[in-house]
Design a protein around this motif. Structure first.
Motif, PDB file in Angstrom:
ATOM      1  N   PHE A 353       0.888  -1.338   0.044  1.00  0.00           N
ATOM      2  CA  PHE A 353      -0.058  -0.137   0.050  1.00  0.00           C
ATOM      3  C   PHE A 353       0.800   1.253   0.001  1.00  0.00           C
ATOM      4  O   PHE A 353       0.453   2.439  -0.383  1.00  0.00           O
ATOM      5  CB  PHE A 353      -0.972  -0.120   1.218  1.00  0.00           C
ATOM      6  N   ILE A 357       0.441   4.266  -2.681  1.00  0.00           N
ATOM      7  CA  ILE A 357       0.439   6.002  -2.274  1.00  0.00           C
ATOM      8  C   ILE A 357       1.286   6.784  -2.886  1.00  0.00           C
ATOM      9  O   ILE A 357       1.308   7.656  -3.621  1.00  0.00           O
ATOM     10  CB  ILE A 357       0.339   5.996  -0.531  1.00  0.00           C
ATOM     11  N   LEU A 361       0.790   9.435  -5.795  1.00  0.00           N
ATOM     12  CA  LEU A 361       1.364  10.793  -5.507  1.00  0.00           C
ATOM     13  C   LEU A 361       1.991  11.356  -6.777  1.00  0.00           C
ATOM     14  O   LEU A 361       2.038  12.443  -7.198  1.00  0.00           O
ATOM     15  CB  LEU A 361       2.280  11.016  -4.431  1.00  0.00           C
TER      16      LEU A 361
ATOM     17  N   PHE B  91     -14.481  10.646   0.068  1.00  0.00           N
ATOM     18  CA  PHE B  91     -14.736   8.963   0.555  1.00  0.00           C
ATOM     19  C   PHE B  91     -13.320   8.579   1.269  1.00  0.00           C
ATOM     20  O   PHE B  91     -12.498   8.156   0.683  1.00  0.00           O
ATOM     21  CB  PHE B  91     -14.777   8.585  -0.681  1.00  0.00           C
ATOM     22  N   LEU B  93     -11.745   5.730   3.785  1.00  0.00           N
ATOM     23  CA  LEU B  93     -11.846   4.495   4.656  1.00  0.00           C
ATOM     24  C   LEU B  93     -10.812   4.558   5.825  1.00  0.00           C
ATOM     25  O   LEU B  93     -10.301   3.529   6.127  1.00  0.00           O
ATOM     26  CB  LEU B  93     -11.583   3.348   3.524  1.00  0.00           C
ATOM     27  N   PRO B 149       5.011  22.921  -4.483  1.00  0.00           N
ATOM     28  CA  PRO B 149       4.127  21.782  -4.878  1.00  0.00           C
ATOM     29  C   PRO B 149       3.874  20.970  -3.517  1.00  0.00           C
ATOM     30  O   PRO B 149       4.577  21.098  -2.548  1.00  0.00           O
ATOM     31  CB  PRO B 149       5.429  20.760  -5.729  1.00  0.00           C
ATOM     32  N   LEU B 151       4.267  17.787  -2.785  1.00  0.00           N
ATOM     33  CA  LEU B 151       5.146  17.007  -2.384  1.00  0.00           C
ATOM     34  C   LEU B 151       6.319  17.696  -1.560  1.00  0.00           C
ATOM     35  O   LEU B 151       6.853  16.884  -0.422  1.00  0.00           O
ATOM     36  CB  LEU B 151       5.785  15.985  -3.543  1.00  0.00           C
ATOM     37  N   PHE B 220      -0.710  12.603   6.592  1.00  0.00           N
ATOM     38  CA  PHE B 220      -1.167  11.954   5.349  1.00  0.00           C
ATOM     39  C   PHE B 220      -2.007  12.160   4.627  1.00  0.00           C
ATOM     40  O   PHE B 220      -1.977  11.978   3.352  1.00  0.00           O
ATOM     41  CB  PHE B 220      -1.792  10.529   6.089  1.00  0.00           C
ATOM     42  N   PRO B 223      -0.609  15.038   1.216  1.00  0.00           N
ATOM     43  CA  PRO B 223      -0.445  14.717  -0.379  1.00  0.00           C
ATOM     44  C   PRO B 223      -1.403  13.817  -0.549  1.00  0.00           C
ATOM     45  O   PRO B 223      -1.910  13.811  -2.037  1.00  0.00           O
ATOM     46  CB  PRO B 223       0.823  13.779  -0.213  1.00  0.00           C
ATOM     47  N   VAL B 224      -2.008  13.151   0.076  1.00  0.00           N
ATOM     48  CA  VAL B 224      -3.119  12.035  -0.494  1.00  0.00           C
ATOM     49  C   VAL B 224      -4.762  12.691  -1.014  1.00  0.00           C
ATOM     50  O   VAL B 224      -5.186  12.417  -1.890  1.00  0.00           O
ATOM     51  CB  VAL B 224      -3.424  11.015   0.597  1.00  0.00           C
ATOM     52  N   LEU B 227      -5.613  13.765  -4.445  1.00  0.00           N
ATOM     53  CA  LEU B 227      -6.121  12.818  -5.351  1.00  0.00           C
ATOM     54  C   LEU B 227      -7.572  12.840  -5.705  1.00  0.00           C
ATOM     55  O   LEU B 227      -8.338  13.380  -4.820  1.00  0.00           O
ATOM     56  CB  LEU B 227      -5.875  11.406  -4.992  1.00  0.00           C
ATOM     57  N   ASP B 230     -12.474   8.476  -5.550  1.00  0.00           N
ATOM     58  CA  ASP B 230     -11.868   6.874  -5.294  1.00  0.00           C
ATOM     59  C   ASP B 230     -10.677   6.510  -4.868  1.00  0.00           C
ATOM     60  O   ASP B 230     -10.137   5.669  -4.146  1.00  0.00           O
ATOM     61  CB  ASP B 230     -12.560   6.327  -6.603  1.00  0.00           C
ATOM     62  N   TYR B 231      -9.795   7.264  -5.712  1.00  0.00           N
ATOM     63  CA  TYR B 231      -8.205   7.044  -5.282  1.00  0.00           C
ATOM     64  C   TYR B 231      -7.923   7.320  -3.810  1.00  0.00           C
ATOM     65  O   TYR B 231      -7.335   6.677  -3.033  1.00  0.00           O
ATOM     66  CB  TYR B 231      -7.443   7.983  -6.317  1.00  0.00           C
ATOM     67  N   ILE B 234      -9.005   4.491  -1.613  1.00  0.00           N
ATOM     68  CA  ILE B 234      -8.263   3.597  -1.697  1.00  0.00           C
ATOM     69  C   ILE B 234      -6.975   3.713  -0.875  1.00  0.00           C
ATOM     70  O   ILE B 234      -6.392   2.857  -0.292  1.00  0.00           O
ATOM     71  CB  ILE B 234      -7.855   3.104  -3.243  1.00  0.00           C
ATOM     72  N   ALA B 235      -6.407   5.059  -1.079  1.00  0.00           N
ATOM     73  CA  ALA B 235      -5.216   5.416  -0.273  1.00  0.00           C
ATOM     74  C   ALA B 235      -5.298   5.167   1.452  1.00  0.00           C
ATOM     75  O   ALA B 235      -4.638   4.861   1.935  1.00  0.00           O
ATOM     76  CB  ALA B 235      -4.732   6.784  -0.806  1.00  0.00           C
ATOM     77  N   LEU B 237      -7.938   3.314   2.602  1.00  0.00           N
ATOM     78  CA  LEU B 237      -7.974   1.997   3.072  1.00  0.00           C
ATOM     79  C   LEU B 237      -6.502   1.493   3.302  1.00  0.00           C
ATOM     80  O   LEU B 237      -6.196   0.817   4.185  1.00  0.00           O
ATOM     81  CB  LEU B 237      -8.589   1.195   2.029  1.00  0.00           C
ATOM     82  N   GLY B 238      -5.639   1.764   2.276  1.00  0.00           N
ATOM     83  CA  GLY B 238      -4.034   1.369   2.578  1.00  0.00           C
ATOM     84  C   GLY B 238      -3.701   1.955   3.912  1.00  0.00           C
ATOM     85  O   GLY B 238      -2.949   1.387   4.650  1.00  0.00           O
TER      86      GLY B 238
END
Lengths: 376, 452
Positions: A353, A357, A361, B91, B93, B149, B151, B220, B223-224, B227, B230-231, B234-235, B237-238
């Motif tokens: 996972f 991620i 990114l 969304f 998880l 940016p 990142l 967390f 960056p996430v 997205l 849905d991405y 999933i991230a 969920l990860g």
């Protein structure tokens, strides 16, 4: 008066970045990848044959994931639904083949009708028929699920369909775990054919005689690995052909592009969606049988993590893209095998996972993903 | 007996819903003294139900009171998720992962404290405060430089948090010898590890656990969150799976031998009383309501409704999403702390990602974007699944625990088919309704203001 004061006090608005800090993020990523390369390189130098064996086991896992990932990527590409029940369809495929082989000894059916047939041919035909029956059961199951659970919700909010998918997944897992269905235990799987393994060392390819160990620094592989590799690649080619060349494939791409317009063009959208579910389920069933043959232990919960990782692989490769799912699955397999080999076994899910991620990114739509609405 | 039990359970669930309705009504009353009296009464009713004995058991017996505590912590988690998903449209998880982080952090602080080690509180406390300062500082610095940016910003925050963590560990280790003699040991509690001091430490532990979960979610989410929907799911969920893996290896990969990895952490002091559970639940509800009905809340809703339009109105999408995500995770962390100190035992199996779908299901059940629905659904869901089904199916032989999860998805499917927008839709009760804002003179769209 007041205007001049304001102008003096506030500097002119500068819309360009004053100092570009993009290099910080890039340097961070480069440092991370250098670390990974260093870790892999030292391990490769330390024990090349172990490294090669781990790569091969990763490939085997990756090819199985690829077969499951196809169903995810196609269904998501068309109805934008994360079909959580897909991993459980995979589990059902494995269990169907288990009952066929262990209870009914079904892989020997050609020998009953054609006693003169050579045993090799019997095993090949028998195994193929076991796989085909498992695939048919999976297709029936998936189309039933689609008809009962997803179709009524096609115009509902997407979250309703997602919750339904989670519900179907729970139902299959726990219904299967009832004692009179599959039982919750881990069941040792009986293979329909014998495992033959070979090893490669300096002097060529040798077969491993049962009961002996291959030499220490040899690369070993088995017929299961070859079968999984060939089947998985054939499935990819078949799907490429299906999506690119046939009428159904064109319809699928059209539906994934724009549903109302596709309907206006005379495409039976519901039929296309059912077909997508069916074909995904067929390959999930195939993957389930091959997974069970390769890892020889089955359980009603076995579909959860492979299913999830296959979905991650589909996202990694760019969801909706068939070659993307294949490449993503191979990456996931390698990540898992290398983590198990060189870092620690329990960390494999976490690393898989983490890779997802990081890739998202850098490329938010995945490796092969096109910006919007592209398929295959 | 079964019929009697069934009727009893339905009555119980009805009573709890009536109780929640009354609580929200009284909180929404105009007069301050009514509010105070009402809240005290609401607290006292349940407290009395725990203590008054009728026949051979209390009104709410041991089992039911356990359900009440579980439902209270689930309310906090689900409210946080409703803020993230229902109100802001992201969304997620990952709520279960933040819940786990909060539970383990709070449990570790008090566990160490009663065993004569103050480093847990010191390190987490100093780390959370310094971390918040670091995040605000870097945010201020970066806001001056345009076009940084995501990142790169993430890299700065990451190194900042590593630095803060190291500083916190150093300070904690330095201060520990001064405090630990006052703590005594598990068998001979010192002056600081009993009575009022322990309650203060418990309170701090839960607040710091929430803040820590919020800071992790900031790192967390930064960056996430950029997205797509849905991405992002999933991230996150990860993220839940990564947190669960780390819990399973907390004694090997992470340096926390007292968490005991997959065997589960035992010996957590059971400090959660109904007072604390009620207090934290009320705190979360009030914060949530005040956030939603503020200008920040309208910003959050605008981002959900139409990102492009919100951006055109000058709303900073990224920071709004991040703020929502952090507040939601803070709630999850607090819920985790309350749960850990109620149950006294934490196992990584509780924080499995499959169980992580439960808050999502509760939020969708209650209605996306309805706080009342989430609160009612948390209590109803816990009492239905853990209470009613567990007991009813308990007599069905060895398959009983499995049958519970066979029936539950069927109920889920039926509810989704019959009412996909959730039980309550977007209805709110009493306190949680948008406050009535008196329209200004030349303003004709009062209804817009009221609907919020």
């Amino acid at each position: 008066m007041q205007n001049t004061l304001v102008e003096q006090n506030s500097p002119p608005v500068d819309l360009k970045p004053r100092m570009s800090l993009a290099w910080v993020g890039k340097a961070f990523l480069i440092a991370l990848s250098l670390l990974i390369v260093y870790l892999l390189g030292t391990n490769l130098a330390k024990n090349p044959s172990l490294f090669a064996n781990i790569i091969l086991s990763g490939l085997q896992m990756g090819f199985v994931y690829a077969m499951i990932a196809l169903g995810y990527t196609m269904v998501y590409g068309i109805v934008k639904l994360i079909n959580f029940a897909h991993g459980d369809v995979f589990m059902v495929g494995a269990f169907v083949s288990y009952y066929l082989v262990y209870r009914f000894n079904f892989q020997n059916w050609p020998a009953l009708f054609f006693p003169d047939m050579p045993p090799m041919v019997v095993v090949v035909i028998g195994t193929i028929s076991v796989i085909i029956i498992a695939m048919i059961v999976c297709v029936l199951l998936a189309t039933t699920i689609e008809r009962v659970a997803y179709k009524p919700l096609r115009n509902a909010p997407r979250i309703a369909a997602l919750i339904t998918a989670i519900g179907v997944s729970f139902f299959l897992e726990f219904f299967g775990a009832l004692n009179f269905v599959f039982s919750p235990r881990f069941i040792p799987y009986t293979r329909p054919f014998e495992v033959v393994a070979w090893y490669i060392d300096g002097s060529g390819i040798h077969s491993i005689v049962a009961g002996t160990q291959p030499p220490a620094n040899a690369i070993t592989f088995s017929n299961i690995f070859l079968i999984i590799m060939i089947v998985s690649i054939l499935v990819q080619i078949f799907l490429q052909f299906l999506v690119k060349q046939t009428k159904m494939g064109i319809a699928m791409r059209a539906v994934s592009y724009d549903k109302p317009t596709a309907r206006l063009m005379g495409i039976n959208v519901d039929q296309v969606i059912s077909f997508t579910f069916a074909i995904g389920a067929a390959f999930a069933g195939l993957g389930g049988v091959l997974y069970a043959i390769a890892y020889s232990s089955i359980n009603t919960q076995m579909g959860i993590l492979p299913g999830l990782k296959a979905f991650v692989a589909a996202v990694l490769g760019g969801i909706g893209s068939i070659p993307g799912a294949f490449v993503g699955a191979l990456i996931m397999g390698q990540a898992e095998a290398l983590t198990m080999g060189f870092i620690s076994t329990p960390m494999r899910d976490a690393v898989a996972f983490a890779i997802l991620i990081i890739v998202l990114l850098v490329r938010p739509t995945g490796i092969f993903g096109e910006p919007e609405n592209e398929k295959a | 007996m079964e019929l009697g039990f069934l009727i009893g359970s339905v009555v119980k669930i009805g009573a709890i819903l009536a109780y929640l309705y009354g609580l929200l009504w009284v909180l929404g009353h105009k007069k301050l003294w009514v509010k105070i009296v009402g809240v005290v009464a609401a607290f006292a009713i349940v407290q009395l139900a725990f203590t008054i004995t009728i026949g051979d058991s209390t009104i709410l017996n041991e089992f039911d009171s356990g359900l009440v505590f579980q439902a209270a912590s689930m309310t906090m988690i689900a409210l946080g998720l409703n803020l993230i998903y229902g109100f802001n449209g992201q969304f997620s998880l990952g709520q279960w992962g933040f819940y786990g982080i909060g539970a383990y952090t709070a449990a570790d602080i008090t566990f160490r404290w009663i065993n004569g080690d103050s480093r847990g509180l010191l390190v987490v406390g100093i780390g959370s405060i310094l971390g918040a300062v670091m995040i605000l500082g870097i945010q201020k610095w970066l806001s001056r430089l345009r076009g940084v940016p995501v990142l790169s910003a993430f890299t700065f925050y990451l190194f900042g948090s590593v630095l803060v963590g190291a500083v916190a560990v150093v300070i904690g280790n330095a201060l520990n010898p001064a405090i630990s003699p006052l703590l005594g040991s598990a068998y001979e509690p010192g002056p600081l590890s009993q009575g009022i001091w322990l309650q203060i430490v418990y309170f701090l532990a839960i607040i710091f656990a929430g803040v820590f979960a919020g800071e992790v979610s900031f790192l967390f989410g930064l960056p996430v969150l950029s997205l797509g929907s849905d991405y992002f799911g999933i991230a996150t969920l990860g993220f839940t799976i990564i947190v669960n893996t780390l819990m399973l290896n907390s004694d090997t990969i992470l340096p926390f031998p007292e968490m005991k990895g997959g065997r589960g952490m035992i010996g957590i002091p059971k400090l959660t009383t109904w007072f604390w559970a009620f207090f934290f639940m009320l705190m979360v509800i009030i914060i949530m309501r005040n956030v939603i009905h503020s200008s920040t809340g309208r910003t959050i809703l605008a981002v959900r409704e139409d990102e492009t339009a919100a951006k055109a109105m000058g709303i900073d999408l990224a920071s709004t999403k991040l703020l929502t995500f952090v507040i939601g995770s803070f709630f999850a962390g607090i819920g985790g702390g309350v749960y850990a100190h109620y149950i006294g035992f934490l196992s990584p199996g509780t924080f499995d990602f499959l169980a992580g779908f439960n808050p999502l299901i509760i939020v969708v059940f209650g209605g996306l974007g309805s706080m009342t629905g989430t609160i009612a659904a948390s209590f109803g869901w816990i009492f239905f699944l853990e209470g009613l089904l567990r007991v009813l199916l308990g007599q069905m032989g060895p398959d009983a625990p499995t049958w519970r999860f066979v029936l539950y998805p069927i109920v889920l499917l039926l509810l989704m088919l019959i009412r996909p927008q959730g039980l309550l839709g977007t209805v709110e009760w009493g306190f949680l309704k948008a406050p009535f804002v008196r329209p200004r003179e030349n303003q004709h769209t009062a209804s817009d203001v009221v609907e919020g």
